[in-house]
Design an enzyme around this catalytic site. Structure first.
Site, PDB file in Angstrom:
ATOM      1  N   TRP A 163       0.822  -1.213   0.000  1.00 31.85           N
ATOM      2  CA  TRP A 163       0.000   0.000   0.000  1.00 31.85           C
ATOM      3  C   TRP A 163       0.858   1.266   0.000  1.00 31.85           C
ATOM      4  O   TRP A 163       0.403   2.329  -0.390  1.00 31.85           O
ATOM      5  CB  TRP A 163      -0.890  -0.025   1.242  1.00 31.85           C
ATOM      6  CG  TRP A 163      -2.168   0.722   1.101  1.00 31.85           C
ATOM      7  CD1 TRP A 163      -2.444   1.953   1.612  1.00 31.85           C
ATOM      8  CD2 TRP A 163      -3.350   0.309   0.424  1.00 31.85           C
ATOM      9  NE1 TRP A 163      -3.720   2.323   1.301  1.00 31.85           N
ATOM     10  CE2 TRP A 163      -4.303   1.327   0.575  1.00 31.85           C
ATOM     11  CE3 TRP A 163      -3.692  -0.824  -0.287  1.00 31.85           C
ATOM     12  CZ2 TRP A 163      -5.568   1.246   0.033  1.00 31.85           C
ATOM     13  CZ3 TRP A 163      -4.951  -0.902  -0.819  1.00 31.85           C
ATOM     14  CH2 TRP A 163      -5.877   0.120  -0.656  1.00 31.85           C
ATOM     15  N   TYR A 164       2.097   1.175   0.441  1.00 33.52           N
ATOM     16  CA  TYR A 164       2.971   2.349   0.558  1.00 33.52           C
ATOM     17  C   TYR A 164       3.580   2.683  -0.797  1.00 33.52           C
ATOM     18  O   TYR A 164       4.533   2.073  -1.240  1.00 33.52           O
ATOM     19  CB  TYR A 164       4.086   2.106   1.567  1.00 33.52           C
ATOM     20  CG  TYR A 164       3.643   1.741   2.965  1.00 33.52           C
ATOM     21  CD1 TYR A 164       2.347   1.954   3.403  1.00 33.52           C
ATOM     22  CD2 TYR A 164       4.538   1.173   3.854  1.00 33.52           C
ATOM     23  CE1 TYR A 164       1.956   1.612   4.685  1.00 33.52           C
ATOM     24  CE2 TYR A 164       4.158   0.832   5.140  1.00 33.52           C
ATOM     25  CZ  TYR A 164       2.864   1.049   5.547  1.00 33.52           C
ATOM     26  OH  TYR A 164       2.488   0.710   6.814  1.00 33.52           O
TER      27      TYR A 164
END
Length: 113
Positions: A59-60
């Site tokens: 997700w980063y």
């Protein structure tokens, strides 16, 4: 640096973690775009000052945090890594709006398989 005996234990897994870790969302472009060289410098400096626990996620920066982490710290003995599951990074699945980097683009730029 604390000794491993003072690390909190994850009993079921039989693991212990340092009390301090490095969250990689910022090197994935959470607040501002981060050039590869700058991310590498930040991560290797964290290693050089004694950090061994790094937390990351697909997700980063749509995978860019994981990519930076792997490039900077691959093969380092004693590295402790935690990540998350649930988001599949594939070229045919567009990034969720919250996965975009600060400049509005996906962080992961190479083809995903």
């Amino acid at each position: 640096m604390t000794s491993p005996a003072s690390h909190p234990r994850l009993r079921r897994a039989g693991l212990s973690l340092p009390r301090l870790g490095f969250g990689t969302a910022p090197v994935g472009g959470l607040y501002t775009p981060v050039p590869d060289e700058q991310a590498h410098t930040v991560l290797t400096t964290a290693w050089d000052v004694g950090l061994r626990y790094f937390d990351t996620a697909p997700w980063y920066g749509f995978g860019s945090a994981e990519e930076h982490l792997g490039q900077a710290l691959a093969g380092r003995p004693g590295l402790i890594l935690s990540s998350k599951v649930g988001r599949v990074l594939r070229a045919d699945i567009p990034p969720h709006p919250t996965q975009l980097t600060a400049d509005g683009t996906p962080g992961f730029t190479r083809p995903l398989g």
